[in-house]
Design an enzyme around this catalytic site. Structure first.
Site, short mmCIF file in Angstrom:
data_model
loop_
_atom_site.label_atom_id
_atom_site.label_comp_id
_atom_site.label_asym_id
_atom_site.label_seq_id
_atom_site.Cartn_x
_atom_site.Cartn_y
_atom_site.Cartn_z
N CYS A 60 12.76 10.99 7.56
CA CYS A 60 12.52 10.76 9.15
C CYS A 60 14.10 10.79 10.12
CB CYS A 60 12.20 9.21 9.23
SG CYS A 60 13.43 8.15 8.30
N GLU A 109 8.12 16.69 15.05
CA GLU A 109 8.59 16.35 13.72
C GLU A 109 8.14 17.54 12.82
OE1 GLU A 109 7.77 12.77 11.68
OE2 GLU A 109 9.68 12.87 11.34
N LYS A 145 0.98 -0.94 -0.02
CA LYS A 145 0.22 -0.09 0.01
C LYS A 145 0.82 1.20 -0.25
CE LYS A 145 -1.98 3.07 1.54
NZ LYS A 145 -1.70 4.60 1.02
N GLU A 166 8.52 1.87 11.32
CA GLU A 166 9.64 2.83 11.39
C GLU A 166 8.93 4.41 11.40
OE1 GLU A 166 12.56 1.94 11.20
OE2 GLU A 166 12.73 -0.07 10.68
P1 NDP Z 1 1.56 8.60 7.26
O1 NDP Z 1 1.72 7.85 8.38
O2 NDP Z 1 0.51 9.41 6.91
O3 NDP Z 1 1.60 7.59 5.93
C1 NDP Z 1 2.32 6.54 5.93
C2 NDP Z 1 1.56 5.32 5.10
O4 NDP Z 1 0.52 4.98 5.66
C3 NDP Z 1 0.87 5.77 3.76
O5 NDP Z 1 0.95 4.91 2.89
C4 NDP Z 1 -0.58 5.98 4.16
O6 NDP Z 1 -1.29 6.20 3.25
C5 NDP Z 1 -0.61 5.06 5.08
N1 NDP Z 1 -1.77 5.24 6.36
C6 NDP Z 1 -2.58 6.38 6.52
N2 NDP Z 1 -3.33 6.11 7.54
C7 NDP Z 1 -3.21 4.81 7.62
C8 NDP Z 1 -4.26 4.04 8.59
N3 NDP Z 1 -5.23 4.34 9.25
N4 NDP Z 1 -3.93 2.62 8.49
C9 NDP Z 1 -3.04 2.38 7.78
N5 NDP Z 1 -1.95 2.87 6.80
C10 NDP Z 1 -2.45 4.19 6.77
O7 NDP Z 1 3.02 9.37 7.14
P2 NDP Z 1 3.38 10.30 5.99
O8 NDP Z 1 3.14 9.67 4.45
O9 NDP Z 1 2.79 11.63 6.23
O10 NDP Z 1 4.90 10.25 5.94
C11 NDP Z 1 5.82 10.90 6.38
C12 NDP Z 1 6.00 10.17 7.96
O11 NDP Z 1 6.80 9.08 7.53
C13 NDP Z 1 6.89 11.02 8.88
O12 NDP Z 1 6.47 11.03 10.06
C14 NDP Z 1 8.46 10.29 8.80
O13 NDP Z 1 8.99 10.60 9.78
C15 NDP Z 1 8.03 8.94 8.56
N6 NDP Z 1 9.00 8.43 7.96
C16 NDP Z 1 9.90 7.45 8.68
C17 NDP Z 1 10.78 6.76 8.20
C18 NDP Z 1 11.59 5.64 9.01
O14 NDP Z 1 12.23 4.89 8.38
N7 NDP Z 1 11.76 5.96 10.44
C19 NDP Z 1 11.14 6.90 6.81
C20 NDP Z 1 10.43 7.85 6.11
C21 NDP Z 1 9.34 8.51 6.75
P3 NDP Z 1 -1.91 7.51 2.39
O15 NDP Z 1 -1.01 8.59 2.57
O16 NDP Z 1 -1.93 6.94 1.07
O17 NDP Z 1 -3.22 8.23 3.13
#
Ligand code: NDP
Length: 496
Positions: free
Chosen positions: A285, A386, A176, A251
């Site tokens: 991140c 963040e 996803k 992560e």
């Molecule tokens: P989100 O948590 O909003 O989204 C991440 C993924 O989860 C997307 O595919 C999103 O779908 C999906 N998602 C959203 N809601 C749900 C739910 N209720 N159940 C299951 N899946 C869901 O994060 P962002 O896309 O805003 O990404 C940024 C974040 O990711 C930052 O906080 C960053 O720090 C973190 N990050 C961490 C990394 C690590 O390795 N530690 C690396 C890179 C980023 P959709 O967006 O399509 O709605």
């Protein structure tokens, strides 16, 4: 791929239009559409998971010998390399990162498949020391259907980090991707098929995470979720997983401290701090977003850092000289702007940036300049939350004790950086910092062979590393009886 086409999605080996709403992805540098596709629907989730389950049971993938699975993974790595430039250009359009960065992400994805292919064919099961009349073994079995949920900031590299070890472990995967950056995951699925992966073992379901990601996580046939994204979403997934007694790896976010000690090599420290926060426009991140500088150095260091940050080339992601592209979306830029306004309201001062770029191409895309805030305390909101953008908060410190207390005073604990010429001092500090990764005299460097993950609100579990495959496998202990006599307890005599 043309704009007139509606892209199909991959549902358990069938390429078809998604059952959800039609939407366009757009290029963050111009706001113009890149591709149209239909999001997946809940019916697509069901079909993808059922199809993956059937492929897991009947394709023979789980039963193939490790070196046979590895051969397919090596081919996937090869095909990614053959198509590297095309993929890097597509990724540039998908999320607006500068072309040099997207080339590195594509290369990293290929390297990840190669690494897990090698790890797969060399993974050992062990004969454990026997404590009775038996031979005891520890072996690993595939889990079944694994869900990989990924964010928008590093498509293909994030997906590879989940898909490669999951396939190496003999599983089927449903990806996803973030709704706004689905294009590279779809390409990856095509590459997996072209490399000979049995149909049905990979699916890609673009669309909203709150609908599709949630349904995937709850699905009884999904046996593990590997998630990268925000902490709030990660906790939501962890709650669902707890109800299912399902393992997850999370992560999540970070607010990583970078520390410049008074004996640092300043050339290295300036370059490393700049790269740590402003590369990827801070949408990382592990961005080194909290800077601590020894007070004696603070003014001269900040003067050099600010001058160098002001020279960073922000602009067209297609230009190889560009260091910072646009932010991912208009909405995300507004969120970054709100944080900068909050920092000023909390009493901070702008040392650099702080206003969106305008004029020419800047008026179309979601550009934001390198921004440095100072005059704040570590407890304040902009130092604790963040921002996920090119915003650095700088804080002077007087003693290492005070520094350590502040550096560790965060809900997050993903990464940290130390700049010092004294390796013993850096070692001692590095061991006391609470973080999943500590970089000493370098920053934001990665190796697929080294585990990665966060403490506290930065996550659960580790990705990467040779043993990363084991996350996607269930451990099993086997005992082989070697007794000459029946087990004594039953009092049964041997008859032969
Ligand atoms: P989100 O948590 O909003 O989204 C991440 C993924 O989860 C997307 O595919 C999103 O779908 C999906 N998602 C959203 N809601 C749900 C739910 N209720 N159940 C299951 N899946 C869901 O994060 P962002 O896309 O805003 O990404 C940024 C974040 O990711 C930052 O906080 C960053 O720090 C973190 N990050 C961490 C990394 C690590 O390795 N530690 C690396 C890179 C980023 P959709 O967006 O399509 O709605």
């Amino acid at each position: 791929m043309t704009l007139e086409q509606t892209l199909p999605i991959c549902v358990a080996g069938t390429w078809r239009l998604g059952g959800g709403e039609r939407y366009a992805t757009s290029y963050p540098a111009t706001g113009e559409p890149v591709a149209w596709l239909n999001a997946a629907s809940l019916d697509d989730v069901e079909a993808a998971v059922q199809g993956a389950h059937q492929a897991f049971l009947h394709s023979g993938w789980a039963q193939r010998k490790p070196h046979e699975r590895a051969a397919v993974l090596y081919r996937i790595a090869g095909l990614i390399r053959e198509r590297a430039e095309e993929l890097a250009q597509l990724q540039r359009q998908d999320n607006g990162k500068p072309i040099n960065e997207t080339r590195a992400l594509v290369a990293s994805a290929a390297g990840t498949f190669q690494f897990f292919a090698a790890a797969c064919e060399t993974l050992e099961e062990t004969i454990t020391p026997s404590r009775g009349d038996f031979v005891s073994m520890s072996v690993y079995e595939p889990m079944g259907v694994v869900a990989a949920i990924t964010p928008w900031n590093s498509p293909i590299a994030s997906e590879a980090q989940k898909v490669a070890p999951a396939l190496a472990g003999g599983n089927a995967v449903v990806i996803k991707p973030a709704e706004i950056t689905p294009l590279l995951a779809l390409q990856l699925a095509q590459i997996c098929e072209d490399a000979g992966l049995p149909k049905g073992l990979i699916s890609v379901l673009p669309g909203k995470g709150s609908l599709l990601g949630d349904a995937l996580t709850r699905h009884p046939l999904v046996k593990r979720v590997s998630f990268t994204g925000g902490t709030r979403t990660g906790k939501h997934i962890a709650h669902i997983a707890a109800d299912k007694m399902m393992p997850v790896s999370l992560e999540l976010g970070g607010k990583s401290p970078t520390i410049v000690l008074d004996d640092a090599d300043l050339d290295h420290a300036v370059a490393g701090v700049l790269y740590g926060i402003f590369s990827s426009s801070g949408e990382a991140c592990i961005a080194g977003s909290r800077l601590f500088v020894a007070r004696a150095l603070y003014e001269p260091f900040m003067a050099r850092l600010t001058a160098a940050a002001a020279q960073l080339r922000v602009g067209d992601p297609a230009d190889e000289r560009t260091q910072m592209g646009p932010l991912i979306s208009a909405g995300h830029r507004e969120s970054v702007e709100r944080y900068v306004a909050l920092g000023l309201a909390e009493g901070g001062r702008l040392r650099l940036g702080g206003e969106r770029l305008s004029g020419g191409a800047f008026d179309k895309g979601y550009f934001y300049p390198p921004t440095i805030l100072e005059g704040l305390g570590n407890h304040q909101q902009v130092c604790q939350e963040e921002i996920f953008g090119p915003v650095l908060v700088a804080l002077p410190f007087d003693s290492e004790e005070e520094l350590l207390q502040q550096a560790n005073d965060s809900l997050y604990a993903l990464a940290a950086g130390i700049w010092s010429r004294d390796y013993k001092r850096a070692w001692a500090l590095g061991r006391k910092l609470q973080a999943g990764t500590v970089w000493i005299n370098t920053y934001k460097q990665f190796s697929i062979s080294t585990p990665f993950g966060g403490w506290r609100d930065s996550g659960l579990g580790r990705e990467k590393g040779r043993l990363g495959i084991l996350q996607y496998m269930e451990q099993k202990s086997l005992y082989w009886g070697m007794n000459d006599q029946p087990l004594a307890w039953a009092g049964v005599e041997a008859t032969q």
